[in-house]
Design an enzyme around this catalytic site. Sequence first.
Site, short mmCIF file in Angstrom:
data_model
loop_
_atom_site.label_atom_id
_atom_site.label_comp_id
_atom_site.label_asym_id
_atom_site.label_seq_id
_atom_site.Cartn_x
_atom_site.Cartn_y
_atom_site.Cartn_z
N SER A 122 15.48 -51.50 10.32
CA SER A 122 16.00 -52.78 9.83
C SER A 122 17.33 -53.19 10.43
O SER A 122 17.84 -54.26 10.08
CB SER A 122 16.10 -52.75 8.30
OG SER A 122 14.83 -52.92 7.73
N LYS A 132 17.50 -56.62 11.80
CA LYS A 132 17.88 -57.82 11.06
C LYS A 132 19.27 -58.33 11.43
O LYS A 132 19.64 -59.45 11.05
CB LYS A 132 17.76 -57.56 9.56
CG LYS A 132 16.31 -57.31 9.12
CD LYS A 132 16.20 -57.11 7.62
CE LYS A 132 14.75 -56.97 7.17
NZ LYS A 132 14.23 -55.60 7.29
N SER A 184 17.66 -55.96 2.58
CA SER A 184 16.77 -55.81 3.73
C SER A 184 15.39 -56.38 3.49
O SER A 184 14.38 -55.81 3.91
CB SER A 184 16.66 -54.32 4.10
OG SER A 184 16.28 -54.15 5.44
N LYS A 222 24.60 -53.01 7.96
CA LYS A 222 23.16 -53.00 7.70
C LYS A 222 22.61 -51.59 7.74
O LYS A 222 22.90 -50.82 8.66
CB LYS A 222 22.44 -53.85 8.77
CG LYS A 222 20.98 -54.08 8.50
CD LYS A 222 20.79 -55.08 7.38
CE LYS A 222 19.37 -55.06 6.85
NZ LYS A 222 19.01 -53.81 6.13
#
Length: 265
Positions: free
Chosen positions: A37, A40, A100, A201
Amino acid sequence: MSLPASPIPALSSITVDAATLHILQQHDARLLRAPASLTKLMTAHVAYEAIAREGHAWTHSTVIDARDVHAVAADETRMGLVPGETITLGHLLEGLMVVSGNDAALALARHLAGSEAAYVQRMNDTAARMGLRDTHFVSVSGITTPGHVSTAHDMAMLAARLLADHPQVLAITAQRHFSHGTFCKDNQNTLLGSEGIDGLKTGYTRAAGFCLAATACRDSEEATHRLINITLGAPTREARNAWVQQCLQEGFAQLQRSAAISARG
């Protein structure tokens, strides 16, 4: 940085000064691997670009397509979208970055580009413009997909660019909790608030291992410094967090030593 014998042999890591991009530490930083992720970060950057250039606004609303909900129904990483509901783009961005949400990623892609495929093309075009030569995206979420790869180095360059272009993202990534309707979830970045860490993140898939794009800001007598650490492929969340903390601590210590040497000279 002199690294100790790593207890995480599969790990890739890099620490950079966010302003200068000077590399303070790296370990297998150009090894191709699944970014999970951390993908992202690019999903968000492309969204910011679309908002700025194409007449959108974060206060604009979109109606959630059932296809984007059903596509991630089995995923743990979602923000709890419901088919047919109306939601602002800003709240989708929060769901994307704080918890997420794979459903948030698909909804943003559909609204801003018409389809996931078109949005992924924008992501790859942006990666090319940024010079991320070892990065190729296949999805907007980072789910395990053949050919979806990056490196710790490229992710660090992307994170630095996101922070430089859109520093307001830190107000989102520093959030500890997220709620949407009856859905509530904590930010999985448990390092938030520790030693100046305010983003960016987390990521995890079985193929990618435990990943984190972390950034921290600290003041010194001379200046304010922001560092970025990217860690990919840790075997556990605890090992990942310990590694990231160690790298950031040593990175700030390097800056202090350099400043002291400069002051003496």
